[in-house]
Design an enzyme around this catalytic site. Structure first.
Site, PDB file in Angstrom:
ATOM      1  N   GLY A  14       0.851  -1.198   0.000  1.00 13.22           N
ATOM      2  CA  GLY A  14       0.000   0.000   0.000  1.00 13.22           C
ATOM      3  C   GLY A  14       0.882   1.241   0.000  1.00 13.22           C
ATOM      4  N   GLU A 113     -13.893  17.488   6.021  1.00 14.81           N
ATOM      5  CA  GLU A 113     -14.374  16.256   6.662  1.00 14.81           C
ATOM      6  C   GLU A 113     -14.460  16.502   8.154  1.00 14.81           C
ATOM      7  OE1 GLU A 113     -13.177  12.644   3.608  1.00 14.81           O
ATOM      8  OE2 GLU A 113     -11.864  13.023   5.297  1.00 14.81           O
ATOM      9  N   HIS A 228     -16.082   3.647  11.466  1.00 14.18           N
ATOM     10  CA  HIS A 228     -16.583   4.680  10.552  1.00 14.18           C
ATOM     11  C   HIS A 228     -18.101   4.711  10.665  1.00 14.18           C
ATOM     12  CE1 HIS A 228     -17.277   7.008   6.928  1.00 14.18           C
ATOM     13  NE2 HIS A 228     -15.982   7.223   6.826  1.00 14.18           N
ATOM     14  N   ARG A 274     -15.653  11.134  14.549  1.00 14.13           N
ATOM     15  CA  ARG A 274     -16.256   9.861  14.129  1.00 14.13           C
ATOM     16  C   ARG A 274     -16.820   9.024  15.261  1.00 14.13           C
ATOM     17  NH1 ARG A 274     -12.115   7.890   9.417  1.00 14.13           N
ATOM     18  NH2 ARG A 274     -12.880   9.465   7.984  1.00 14.13           N
ATOM     19  N   HIS A 335     -13.072   0.439  10.922  1.00 19.28           N
ATOM     20  CA  HIS A 335     -12.475   1.178   9.801  1.00 19.28           C
ATOM     21  C   HIS A 335     -10.965   1.277   9.891  1.00 19.28           C
ATOM     22  CE1 HIS A 335     -12.469   4.045   6.542  1.00 19.28           C
ATOM     23  NE2 HIS A 335     -11.988   5.008   7.288  1.00 19.28           N
ATOM     24  N   ARG A 370      -8.253   8.730  15.088  1.00 21.49           N
ATOM     25  CA  ARG A 370      -7.608   9.358  13.933  1.00 21.49           C
ATOM     26  C   ARG A 370      -8.494  10.429  13.301  1.00 21.49           C
ATOM     27  NH1 ARG A 370      -8.026   8.470   8.586  1.00 21.49           N
ATOM     28  NH2 ARG A 370      -9.145   6.513   8.824  1.00 21.49           N
ATOM     29  N   SER A 375      -4.854   9.223   7.237  1.00 22.14           N
ATOM     30  CA  SER A 375      -4.185   7.917   7.116  1.00 22.14           C
ATOM     31  C   SER A 375      -3.364   7.783   5.840  1.00 22.14           C
ATOM     32  CB  SER A 375      -5.183   6.762   7.232  1.00 22.14           C
ATOM     33  OG  SER A 375      -6.187   6.924   6.295  1.00 22.14           O
TER      34      SER A 375
HETATM   35  C1  SIN Z   1     -13.743   8.442   4.180  1.00 18.09           C
HETATM   36  O1  SIN Z   1     -13.698   8.688   2.980  1.00 18.09           O
HETATM   37  O2  SIN Z   1     -14.712   8.696   4.880  1.00 18.09           O
HETATM   38  C2  SIN Z   1     -12.587   7.760   4.820  1.00 18.09           C
HETATM   39  C3  SIN Z   1     -11.474   8.688   4.984  1.00 18.09           C
HETATM   40  C4  SIN Z   1     -10.645   8.302   6.157  1.00 18.09           C
HETATM   41  O3  SIN Z   1     -10.904   7.307   6.808  1.00 18.09           O
HETATM   42  O4  SIN Z   1      -9.724   9.044   6.488  1.00 18.09           O
END
Ligand code: SIN
Length: 528
Positions: A14, A113, A228, A274, A335, A370, A375
């Site tokens: 990855g 976000e 998540h 989250r 998640h 987080r 990430s």
């Molecule tokens: C998302 O697209 O909601 C995931 C992004 C993340 O976990 O940082």
């Protein structure tokens, strides 16, 4: 047994593993081993984006503060500083290698976000950011003649002699191979498959954490698993992430009575951290006797929704859900794991010669929770950082180690895997307590023997690793008698005493001769 000596061995393909490989390539030969296709990693499936300070309206100091706040008091500040300070440079480098992030005219199109106080999330092809990163990094790696790959090769154990890592034993085409290296980098990703509901791909079975633990490395912060809030919930559809960026663009959550509920739980409503959103969803599900809530984008322009989230749109449409017109059934899912193999700021683990980067590692950058889209950034920044430090590994590999490999088979492996994932979800999931964790521990102890044997198939090795990591998560969640970040104990709602300590875990009985590790004797070593 086939043997091979390389300069640098990277396990996992990855973002973190590939970025480390790029750093190492000019200095020696690099071998990347990965248990599936090289592109099959959590990176490939990451949707929302990658966070970094890329606009004049933002500041590195604000990204730093947002990350600390999400981490709920448990981030290692030096790690966070490296992440946010090096982030922009690593992104620009990626752009110079061909990464195409979405733009509005010439400017990067930055989105918001949860828990970010500025728009700083870069995205690519709408909701395929990870796929774009993987494409660019794989292309770059392909252009480097000193980097080779062994796909479909699963790592069985690390080669440890005199408490030093000399490489890894790998199962490839049904045969064990010994791969010796002066530096071995774990970049195997996370462990979402431990839970029956997860956004993670099938490869995320905690392999790196388990093999490091068996080798005697320290693991840290294992009680912190992030759930998540929004994964597709439909009996006829696979589990599928519905990116937080959808809420960033204005999507709202409704319970099954179609009532919006987040404003009553947190001032940031749908963009609360989250863990807060996930628990609010669970609370609404309990209140309404339902197993899902809804994500609602119907008030947004249809063409905007289709263009901004093309992958989510087309995937949901395959299951008869038009995300621009229908309420989308969602529920939380495992998640990301904040804990992992403990490293310093340069990716060094507690075993000389062994390094770790990305989700498998615990640099302490995420603390107890987080921040969204940190990430991929972590993989890029700490992948590079780890590559640089692995260059000066002082280890001279000893290519004469022998390995006694006597594989057994696991009866009912599929059933055990399913039962394990259900137990973890129900007893060590979003809300835990002493009683539920005790039940989980009891169930896991019935399978403990499985973690002590060798196996000759990927599926069985994965199950062994999953059981090992599940055992550590359950122990860690039981040991932290308080609620911090993503770790929520219904029997200890406050933070608890000594909440700022980090829990580290080591396999006590390991010896230099690669004897089997005795999970039951895993000890807790508390540190500040
Ligand atoms: C998302 O697209 O909601 C995931 C992004 C993340 O976990 O940082």
């Amino acid at each position: 047994m086939q043997r091979e000596v390389v300069d640098f061995l990277i396990i996992g393909s990855g973002v973190a593993g590939l970025r480390a490989a790029i750093e190492l390539a000019p200095h020696g030969n690099v071998l990347i081993v990965t248990k599936d296709r090289p592109s099959e990693s959590s990176t490939e499936y990451a949707q929302g984006g990658i966070a970094a300070v890329m606009s004049d309206e933002d500041e590195v100091g604000i990204h730093f503060e947002d990350t600390l706040k999400a981490g709920d008091g448990l981030c290692y500040e030096n790690s966070v500083r490296i992440l946010v300070e090096q982030g922009p440079q690593r992104i620009n480098e990626l752009i110079s290698w061909g990464a195409e992030f979405d733009r509005e005219g010439q400017r990067l199109d930055l989105t918001l976000e949860a828990a970010h106080s500025r728009r700083r999330i870069l995205h690519a092809h709408g909701d395929s950011t990870g796929k774009e990163l993987e494409r660019v990094l794989l292309n770059k790696v392909r252009s480097l003649p000193s980097v080779r790959k062994y796909p479909f090769a699963i790592t069985v154990d690390l080669i440890v002699k005199d408490a030093v890592c000399h490489g890894a034993y790998v199962l490839k085409n049904g045969e064990i191979m010994a791969l010796f290296a002066k530096a071995t980098i774990l970049a195997t990703g996370g462990a979402g498959q431990l839970y029956s509901r997860t956004t993670n791909p099938e490869v995320a079975t905690g392999d790196g954490m388990a093999i490091a633990f068996r080798a005697g490395a320290l693991l840290e912060d294992m009680e912190f698993v992030q759930f998540h809030p929004t994964s597709l919930y439909s009996p006829t559809a696979p589990q599928f992430l519905l990116s937080e960026a959808m809420r960033g663009e204005g999507a709202i959550l409704r319970n099954i009575n179609k009532e919006r509920f987040m404003p009553t739980y947190h001032p940031m409503s749908e963009l609360a951290p989250r863990d807060v959103v996930s628990r609010a969803i669970i609370s609404e599900m309990v209140k309404t006797g339902s197993n899902h809530v809804y994500l609602d984008l119907r008030h947004l322009r249809k063409d905007f929704v289709k263009n901004r989230f093309p992958r989510i749109y087309s995937t949901c449409l395959r299951y008869d859900i038009d995300i621009s017109e229908d309420l989308i059934p969602v529920s939380p899912a495992a998640h990301y794991i904040m804990g992992g193999v403990k490293t310093d700021l340069d990716g060094r683990t507690s075993i000389p010669g062994l390094y770790a980067a990305g989700e498998v590692a615990c640099t302490g950058v995420h603390g107890a929770n987080r921040l969204a889209s940190n990430s991929l950034l972590e993989g890029l920044v700490f992948g590079a950082q780890t590559g640089i430090s692995a260059l000066s590994s002082p280890i001279v590999p000893d290519p004469y180690a022998t390995y006694v490999f006597s594989p057994s088979t696991i009866q009912d492996a599929e059933e055990i895997r399913r039962a394990l994932r259900k137990i973890m979800w129900e007893k060590a999931g979003i809300i835990r307590c002493a009683a539920s964790l005790g039940e989980a521990e009891e169930k896991l102890s019935a399978w403990r023997e499985i973690t002590l044997r060798d196996y000759a198939t990927r599926h069985e090795l994965e199950l062994k690793n999953m059981l090992t990591v599940a055992g550590i998560i359950v122990r860690a969640a039981g040991a932290r008698e308080g609620s911090v970040g993503a770790h929520y104990r219904s029997d200890f709602k406050g933070r608890g005493e000594d909440w700022q300590r980090h829990l580290t875990w080591a396999c006590k009985s390991i010896d230099d001769t690669q004897g089997p590790c005795q999970w039951p004797q895993a000890e807790e070593r508390c540190k500040l």
